[in-house]
Design a protein around this motif. Sequence first.
Motif, PDB file in Angstrom:
ATOM      1  N   GLY A 155      -3.549   6.113   4.082  1.00  5.48           N
ATOM      2  CA  GLY A 155      -3.137   4.729   3.884  1.00  5.48           C
ATOM      3  C   GLY A 155      -1.630   4.555   4.050  1.00  5.48           C
ATOM      4  N   SER A 156      -0.868   5.512   3.530  1.00  4.84           N
ATOM      5  CA  SER A 156       0.592   5.435   3.662  1.00  4.84           C
ATOM      6  C   SER A 156       0.997   5.414   5.130  1.00  4.84           C
ATOM      7  CB  SER A 156       1.257   6.641   2.988  1.00  4.84           C
ATOM      8  OG  SER A 156       0.848   6.754   1.658  1.00  4.84           O
ATOM      9  N   VAL A 184       0.407   2.071   6.676  1.00  3.74           N
ATOM     10  CA  VAL A 184       1.435   1.086   6.327  1.00  3.74           C
ATOM     11  C   VAL A 184       2.731   1.372   7.099  1.00  3.74           C
ATOM     12  CG1 VAL A 184       2.880   0.182   4.459  1.00  3.74           C
ATOM     13  CG2 VAL A 184       0.435   0.583   4.059  1.00  3.74           C
ATOM     14  N   TYR A 193       1.631  -1.592  -4.367  1.00  2.56           N
ATOM     15  CA  TYR A 193       1.560  -0.157  -4.067  1.00  2.56           C
ATOM     16  C   TYR A 193       1.193  -0.006  -2.604  1.00  2.56           C
ATOM     17  CZ  TYR A 193       0.858   4.814  -4.139  1.00  2.56           C
ATOM     18  OH  TYR A 193       0.981   6.159  -3.866  1.00  2.56           O
ATOM     19  N   HIS A 194       2.080   0.625  -1.849  1.00  2.00           N
ATOM     20  CA  HIS A 194       1.802   0.841  -0.430  1.00  2.00           C
ATOM     21  C   HIS A 194       1.874   2.309  -0.034  1.00  2.00           C
ATOM     22  CE1 HIS A 194       1.630  -3.450   0.294  1.00  2.00           C
ATOM     23  NE2 HIS A 194       2.793  -3.600  -0.307  1.00  2.00           N
ATOM     24  N   GLU A 228      -3.151  -0.642  -7.401  1.00  2.00           N
ATOM     25  CA  GLU A 228      -2.432   0.075  -8.465  1.00  2.00           C
ATOM     26  C   GLU A 228      -1.704  -0.907  -9.386  1.00  2.00           C
ATOM     27  OE1 GLU A 228      -3.060   3.385  -8.554  1.00  2.00           O
ATOM     28  OE2 GLU A 228      -4.238   2.892  -6.764  1.00  2.00           O
ATOM     29  N   ASP A 266      -2.408  -5.467   3.481  1.00  2.00           N
ATOM     30  CA  ASP A 266      -2.721  -4.071   3.169  1.00  2.00           C
ATOM     31  C   ASP A 266      -4.074  -4.055   2.461  1.00  2.00           C
ATOM     32  OD1 ASP A 266      -2.977  -1.483   2.358  1.00  2.00           O
ATOM     33  OD2 ASP A 266      -0.996  -1.320   1.435  1.00  2.00           O
ATOM     34  N   GLN A 281      -7.011  -0.557  -0.300  1.00  2.00           N
ATOM     35  CA  GLN A 281      -7.874  -0.460  -1.498  1.00  2.00           C
ATOM     36  C   GLN A 281      -8.956  -1.544  -1.529  1.00  2.00           C
ATOM     37  OE1 GLN A 281      -7.408   0.460  -6.288  1.00  2.00           O
ATOM     38  NE2 GLN A 281      -5.795   0.949  -4.897  1.00  2.00           N
ATOM     39  N   LYS A 294      -9.062   4.754   2.859  1.00  2.00           N
ATOM     40  CA  LYS A 294      -9.952   5.004   1.720  1.00  2.00           C
ATOM     41  C   LYS A 294     -11.446   4.926   2.051  1.00  2.00           C
ATOM     42  CE  LYS A 294      -6.528   3.920  -1.884  1.00  2.00           C
ATOM     43  NZ  LYS A 294      -6.417   5.017  -2.819  1.00  2.00           N
TER      44      LYS A 294
HETATM   45  N1  PMP Z   1      -1.935   0.859   0.170  1.00  2.00           N
HETATM   46  C1  PMP Z   1      -2.720   0.577  -0.880  1.00  2.00           C
HETATM   47  C2  PMP Z   1      -3.053  -0.846  -1.191  1.00  2.00           C
HETATM   48  C3  PMP Z   1      -3.222   1.613  -1.683  1.00  2.00           C
HETATM   49  O1  PMP Z   1      -3.994   1.336  -2.740  1.00  2.00           O
HETATM   50  C4  PMP Z   1      -2.900   2.955  -1.359  1.00  2.00           C
HETATM   51  C5  PMP Z   1      -3.434   4.127  -2.162  1.00  2.00           C
HETATM   52  N2  PMP Z   1      -3.654   3.914  -3.507  1.00  2.00           N
HETATM   53  C6  PMP Z   1      -2.084   3.190  -0.238  1.00  2.00           C
HETATM   54  C7  PMP Z   1      -1.633   2.114   0.503  1.00  2.00           C
HETATM   55  C8  PMP Z   1      -1.707   4.581   0.179  1.00  2.00           C
HETATM   56  O2  PMP Z   1      -2.812   5.266   0.673  1.00  2.00           O
HETATM   57  P1  PMP Z   1      -2.824   6.869   0.759  1.00  2.00           P
HETATM   58  O3  PMP Z   1      -2.816   7.374  -0.642  1.00  2.00           O
HETATM   59  O4  PMP Z   1      -4.082   7.183   1.518  1.00  2.00           O
HETATM   60  O5  PMP Z   1      -1.604   7.272   1.514  1.00  2.00           O
END
Ligand code: PMP
Length: 425
Positions: free
Chosen positions: A111-112, A115, A138-139, A211, A239, A242, A268
Motif C-alpha cells: 500500500g505504501s 501511495v 495513514y498512508h 488507522e 487511498d 483499507q 490489502k
Molecule cells: N494506506 C492506507 C489507507 C492504509 O490503511 C495502509 C496500511 N494500514 C497503507 C496505506 C499502507 O499499506 P502497506 O502497509 O501495505 O504499505
Amino acid sequence: SQTNESLMQRRVAAVPRGVGQIHPIFADHASNSRVVDVEGREFIDFAGGIAVLNTGHLHPKIVKAVEAQLHKLTHTCFQVLAYEPYVELCEKINARVPGDFAKKTLLVTTGSEAVENAVKIARAATGRAGVIAFTGAYHGRTMMTLGLTGKVAPYSAGMGLMPGGIFRALYPCALHGISVDESTASIERIFKNDAEPRDIAAIIIEPVQGEGGFNVAPKEFMVRLRALCDQHGIVLIADEVQTGAGRTGTFFAMEQMGVVADLTTFAKSVGGGFPIAGVCGRAELMDAIAPGGLGGTYAGNPLSCAAALAVLEIFEEERLLERCRHVAAKLTAGLEAIQARHPRIAEVRGLGAMVAIELFEDAEHTRPAAELTAQVVARARDKGLILLSCGTYYNVLRVLVPLTVEDEVLERGLAIIEACFDELS
Ligand code: PMP
C-alpha cells in the motif's frame, strides 16, 4: 513443542522493537475467520491481518489459483518478460474502479508503494510538487507516505523532519468537533497561508480513515473536495488501501461518495493474503511518467496476481458484497446493543462492514479512553477473540472480520466484546 513465550523471547532478541506486536501470540495455522496458535489454542479473528482478509484465511479458491500459478512460473519481473495475469488484473481493476473514463492500472507490492507512486504520477502529470493530506491520515511508513501520515508518535517520532511540500488539512470528524465547513476552510487556509493552488499536485484522502479511527468522510465533503480539485487542476487521490475490496459494502468506498477520484490506490484485501497493491486512474495521468519510471522487481508478482484474480471471482460467485451488508448489519446491531448499556461508548460508526466503536473515560465523551481500549483488546484476546484498536487517541476498537465469517462465529465474537465491557465497567 513451541510456546508463545519462548518464541516471544527469540523475537525480542532477533527483531527490532520498532516492529510492534499487538498480541503476544504466534500463529500456526488458520482457516476463514479462525486462527490457531503454536500452543493449539483457537482464536476468532476480527483483525483479518489488518484489513487483508475480506475473503478469509486460505480461501480454497485462492489456494487453488495460487497453486496452479505456482506450477507455471513465480517470477520473471514484468518489465523483463510480461505475463497475462498482470494484464488481466489491470483490465479487471480498470473496470471496477469508479469513474466513467479510460483508465490504466500500475501494480506494485504494498500500500505504501502504491501511495508513493500515486504521488509521483500526480507530480509528473501536473508539473507541481505540493500535496495536501489530512489530520489522522495513514498512508504508510516509507518516507513520503510517512510525511503524508497524520500522526507523529509512533510512526515518525525520532526520525527527524519528513519530506517537505506536504500540507495538512483537517479531516472532518463531528465527534471531535471538526465540521465539514471547518475542514473545507482548512484547505482554503493552506492556499492563503502556505502554498498557491497551482503548486499543489494532489489532495490525498482516505474515504474512511483506517488507522485514524474509522472516520467516514461525509459525502458532502467529498463533493467539495472534487470541486476544489476541478477548480485548481489538482489531482484527487482516493487511498482505498483499507476501504477497498468490498469492506464498505461496495467494492470501492468512493462508489458511495457521489464523486470520483482521479487516482485510486488499492492493496490489502485485493490480494486475499498475498502481497499486491496498485494505482488505478485516468489513462492520461497514468501515462504521464516515461517508460522506466514505474515498476519494481517484484511489482505485480504472478502468484499475487493469480490470488487477486481469484478474489475478484469470489466476490462475484459468492455475492460477497451482499454478504458484506449482512455482516455490517449484524455487527452494527450487536455493537449498538453493547453501547446501549455502556455509556462510555460514544459512537458505533463506519461504512458497511468497516465498523468501530469509540471509547471515553466519561459519559460526556470528553476524555478519550486509551487504557480501557487496551484493556478490552487484552481481555478479548484472553477470551479467544483477536481485536484491533486504532484512532488518533488510541481509543477506537475496530472490526475487520472476514466478510466470509459464519454467523455463529460473528455472534460469538460480539458476545466476547460484550462480556469484556460487562466485566470492565
Ligand atoms: N494506506 C492506507 C489507507 C492504509 O490503511 C495502509 C496500511 N494500514 C497503507 C496505506 C499502507 O499499506 P502497506 O502497509 O501495505 O504499505
